[in-house]
Design a protein around this motif. Structure first.
Motif, PDB file in Angstrom:
ATOM      1  N   UNK A  83      -0.658  -1.576  -5.215  1.00  0.00           N
ATOM      2  CA  UNK A  83      -1.024  -2.685  -6.104  1.00  0.00           C
ATOM      3  C   UNK A  83      -1.832  -3.754  -5.375  1.00  0.00           C
ATOM      4  N   UNK A  84      -3.066  -3.422  -5.097  1.00  0.00           N
ATOM      5  CA  UNK A  84      -3.945  -4.313  -4.336  1.00  0.00           C
ATOM      6  C   UNK A  84      -4.451  -5.458  -5.218  1.00  0.00           C
ATOM      7  N   UNK A  85      -4.727  -6.625  -4.631  1.00  0.00           N
ATOM      8  CA  UNK A  85      -5.305  -7.741  -5.396  1.00  0.00           C
ATOM      9  C   UNK A  85      -6.771  -7.439  -5.720  1.00  0.00           C
ATOM     10  N   UNK A  86      -7.079  -7.378  -6.982  1.00  0.00           N
ATOM     11  CA  UNK A  86      -8.407  -6.923  -7.414  1.00  0.00           C
ATOM     12  C   UNK A  86      -9.535  -7.846  -6.986  1.00  0.00           C
ATOM     13  N   UNK A  87      -9.247  -9.146  -6.837  1.00  0.00           N
ATOM     14  CA  UNK A  87     -10.320 -10.107  -6.573  1.00  0.00           C
ATOM     15  C   UNK A  87     -10.329 -10.610  -5.131  1.00  0.00           C
ATOM     16  N   UNK A  88      -9.570  -9.965  -4.269  1.00  0.00           N
ATOM     17  CA  UNK A  88      -9.557 -10.357  -2.862  1.00  0.00           C
ATOM     18  C   UNK A  88     -10.796  -9.807  -2.176  1.00  0.00           C
ATOM     19  N   UNK A  89     -11.438 -10.613  -1.348  1.00  0.00           N
ATOM     20  CA  UNK A  89     -12.708 -10.201  -0.751  1.00  0.00           C
ATOM     21  C   UNK A  89     -12.631  -9.989   0.758  1.00  0.00           C
ATOM     22  N   UNK A  90     -11.492 -10.226   1.351  1.00  0.00           N
ATOM     23  CA  UNK A  90     -11.370 -10.032   2.794  1.00  0.00           C
ATOM     24  C   UNK A  90     -11.097  -8.584   3.170  1.00  0.00           C
ATOM     25  N   UNK A  91     -10.986  -8.330   4.460  1.00  0.00           N
ATOM     26  CA  UNK A  91     -10.691  -6.976   4.941  1.00  0.00           C
ATOM     27  C   UNK A  91      -9.244  -6.630   4.615  1.00  0.00           C
ATOM     28  N   UNK A  92      -9.035  -5.350   4.298  1.00  0.00           N
ATOM     29  CA  UNK A  92      -7.731  -4.969   3.771  1.00  0.00           C
ATOM     30  C   UNK A  92      -7.367  -3.538   4.174  1.00  0.00           C
ATOM     31  N   UNK A  93      -6.119  -3.368   4.593  1.00  0.00           N
ATOM     32  CA  UNK A  93      -5.565  -2.024   4.778  1.00  0.00           C
ATOM     33  C   UNK A  93      -4.465  -1.845   3.746  1.00  0.00           C
ATOM     34  N   UNK A  94      -4.359  -0.645   3.213  1.00  0.00           N
ATOM     35  CA  UNK A  94      -3.424  -0.367   2.122  1.00  0.00           C
ATOM     36  C   UNK A  94      -2.576   0.851   2.481  1.00  0.00           C
ATOM     37  N   UNK A  95      -1.266   0.715   2.342  1.00  0.00           N
ATOM     38  CA  UNK A  95      -0.379   1.857   2.540  1.00  0.00           C
ATOM     39  C   UNK A  95      -0.085   2.492   1.194  1.00  0.00           C
ATOM     40  N   UNK A  96      -0.427   3.760   1.042  1.00  0.00           N
ATOM     41  CA  UNK A  96      -0.102   4.529  -0.164  1.00  0.00           C
ATOM     42  C   UNK A  96       0.960   5.551   0.240  1.00  0.00           C
ATOM     43  N   UNK A  97       2.160   5.358  -0.249  1.00  0.00           N
ATOM     44  CA  UNK A  97       3.282   6.197   0.173  1.00  0.00           C
ATOM     45  C   UNK A  97       3.296   7.553  -0.526  1.00  0.00           C
ATOM     46  N   UNK A  98       2.912   7.580  -1.784  1.00  0.00           N
ATOM     47  CA  UNK A  98       2.928   8.842  -2.537  1.00  0.00           C
ATOM     48  C   UNK A  98       2.117   8.687  -3.810  1.00  0.00           C
ATOM     49  N   UNK A  99       1.863   9.815  -4.464  1.00  0.00           N
ATOM     50  CA  UNK A  99       1.137   9.811  -5.736  1.00  0.00           C
ATOM     51  C   UNK A  99       1.997  10.438  -6.830  1.00  0.00           C
ATOM     52  N   UNK A 100       3.290  10.137  -6.796  1.00  0.00           N
ATOM     53  CA  UNK A 100       4.230  10.724  -7.750  1.00  0.00           C
ATOM     54  C   UNK A 100       3.766  10.551  -9.191  1.00  0.00           C
ATOM     55  N   UNK A 101       3.296   9.360  -9.532  1.00  0.00           N
ATOM     56  CA  UNK A 101       2.919   9.070 -10.919  1.00  0.00           C
ATOM     57  C   UNK A 101       1.756   9.941 -11.395  1.00  0.00           C
ATOM     58  N   UNK A 102       0.890  10.334 -10.484  1.00  0.00           N
ATOM     59  CA  UNK A 102      -0.253  11.159 -10.868  1.00  0.00           C
ATOM     60  C   UNK A 102       0.079  12.646 -10.829  1.00  0.00           C
ATOM     61  N   UNK A 103       0.962  13.037  -9.946  1.00  0.00           N
ATOM     62  CA  UNK A 103       1.316  14.452  -9.808  1.00  0.00           C
ATOM     63  C   UNK A 103       2.297  14.877 -10.892  1.00  0.00           C
ATOM     64  N   UNK A 104       3.167  13.940 -11.301  1.00  0.00           N
ATOM     65  CA  UNK A 104       4.122  14.237 -12.376  1.00  0.00           C
ATOM     66  C   UNK A 104       3.985  13.204 -13.497  1.00  0.00           C
ATOM     67  N   UNK A 105       2.830  13.172 -14.183  1.00  0.00           N
ATOM     68  CA  UNK A 105       2.619  12.179 -15.243  1.00  0.00           C
ATOM     69  C   UNK A 105       3.565  12.357 -16.426  1.00  0.00           C
ATOM     70  N   UNK A 106       4.133  13.567 -16.575  1.00  0.00           N
ATOM     71  CA  UNK A 106       5.046  13.812 -17.698  1.00  0.00           C
ATOM     72  C   UNK A 106       6.321  12.990 -17.596  1.00  0.00           C
ATOM     73  N   UNK A 107       6.584  12.437 -16.424  1.00  0.00           N
ATOM     74  CA  UNK A 107       7.788  11.628 -16.242  1.00  0.00           C
ATOM     75  C   UNK A 107       7.564  10.147 -16.523  1.00  0.00           C
ATOM     76  N   UNK A 108       6.318   9.761 -16.807  1.00  0.00           N
ATOM     77  CA  UNK A 108       6.032   8.358 -17.105  1.00  0.00           C
ATOM     78  C   UNK A 108       6.388   8.051 -18.558  1.00  0.00           C
ATOM     79  N   UNK A 109       6.852   6.821 -18.845  1.00  0.00           N
ATOM     80  CA  UNK A 109       7.317   6.501 -20.202  1.00  0.00           C
ATOM     81  C   UNK A 109       6.206   6.394 -21.244  1.00  0.00           C
ATOM     82  N   UNK A 110       5.006   5.905 -20.817  1.00  0.00           N
ATOM     83  CA  UNK A 110       3.906   5.722 -21.753  1.00  0.00           C
ATOM     84  C   UNK A 110       2.598   6.175 -21.110  1.00  0.00           C
ATOM     85  N   UNK A 111       1.661   6.616 -21.933  1.00  0.00           N
ATOM     86  CA  UNK A 111       0.351   7.021 -21.426  1.00  0.00           C
ATOM     87  C   UNK A 111      -0.366   5.853 -20.774  1.00  0.00           C
TER      88      UNK A 111
END
Length: 359
Positions: A83-111
């Protein structure tokens, strides 16, 4: 070099565990979050930028302290989730731990939730100067979904807390009464929640199929197991008397329960890392887990693996693993010790320095 970090999730499990371990080791100069949540860590950073807002959604974007953070002039901002800040303009590193929501979209409550995560993950992978991830498995997933250049992603494995060590039988004696655990039974332990991808229902089916199930007890640890009302399958499968709901426990009790157990079981369909596998091993407790995603990376040659969609196979592997020799515990401990928070934190510092020095 001044590194800032968004620490709002510090009180949670999972990502919160990472933040709690990273803050005193990375020694971030600037921390974003609630003062009350960060009181125990005030000697580990130089300044606090107040940021009290829930995660995920438009509100955190509008309330992000862009101006206050800009005044602090960080060289790099570390976002420990997608959940990165969309309007931040400085240098940024982001940790992405997993893509569960994309790999198993059937488990999400709403589209709409899927659309949100598709957007925010894609934006994070595009916007970040460098992406950190816990495992080679998640790195492959990021490349597959977003065609991110491999050189932009660095694998930074997690570590094991110092509280997870082998204990003596005397240290564990109180657990029998505190959690109503019967003696002279084979004890299985599951630590986690009831999210669908955790696949607890198949573990319950496997327990019901085990020929020696009456000699076993399954201890469920986590917020979801504070009451029995959500365990709707236990009576149906005839394992109500074989299941112990420990609920939320403190870190000392958790380490001791790992020690008491004969086997830790993780039946997840997907994990970005699977930290409980290492926690159990650090206590010398054998592990049986799924042969999917990152788990073989973490468990190495020291875990017992099963197909998480096959309850019969899971039951057979669990039964076999329960006969694991006690002397193998030293090998498990040595393997777990290869993963530590010092290495993880040092890698973050190295990547932040590289990003800070880039033109």
């Amino acid at each position: 070099m001044k590194i800032a970090v968004d620490a709002r999730m510090i009180t949670r499990s999972g990502i919160g565990t990472c933040i709690r371990e990273w803050i005193p080791r990375v020694k971030y100069s600037i921390v974003l979050g609630k003062e009350e949540d960060l009181r125990d860590y005030k000697n580990s950073f130089e300044s606090l930028v107040p940021f009290d807002c829930g995660i995920y959604g438009y509100k955190e974007q509008l309330k992000f302290p862009y101006r206050k953070l800009k005044k602090q002039k960080p060289d790099v901002l570390h976002i420990p989730h997608c959940n990165v800040p969309l309007f931040y303009r400085g240098k940024m590193i982001v940790t992405i731990h997993d893509l569960t929501h994309l790999i198993y979209p059937q488990f999400l409550p709403f589209r709409a939730v899927l659309w949100y995560f598709k957007f925010i993950f894609r934006f994070a992978t595009w916007r970040a100067n460098r992406i950190l991830t816990d495992s080679e498995s998640t790195k492959r997933d990021i490349i597959r979904f977003f065609h991110t250049p491999e050189e932009k992603i660095t694998v930074v494995p997690l570590g094991v807390g110092s509280e997870f060590v082998k204990k003596s039988a005397a240290d564990l004696e109180y657990l029998y009464e505190k959690f109503s655990i019967p003696r002279n039974k084979k004890l299985l332990i599951y630590v986690g929640n009831l999210l669908p991808h955790k696949n607890l229902s198949t573990l319950q089916e496997a327990l019901a199929q085990m020929p020696a199930r009456e000699n076993c007890r399954l201890i469920l640890v986590g917020k979801a197991f504070d009451g029995r009302t959500r365990a709707n399958r236990e009576a149906e499968l005839g394992i109500s008397n074989l299941t112990i709901h420990a609920g939320v426990v403190n870190q000392e009790d958790l380490a001791n329960l790992y020690n008491l157990a004969d086997l830790f079981v993780l039946p997840s369909l997907y994990e970005g890392f699977g930290l409980p596998v290492l926690e159990a091993m650090a206590c010398g407790t054998p592990v049986a887990c799924s042969n999917t995603s990152s788990l073989p990376e973490v468990g190495g040659n020291f875990a017992h693996y099963f197909n998480p969609t096959n309850a019969t196979e899971m039951a057979a592997v669990i039964q076999s693993a329960l006969n694991c020799k006690a002397e193998e515990s030293e090998k498990l401990i040595a393997h777990a010790q290869e993963f530590n928070w010092e290495k993880s934190s040092q890698k973050i510092i190295e990547i932040a320095k590289q990003v800070a020095e880039e033109a």
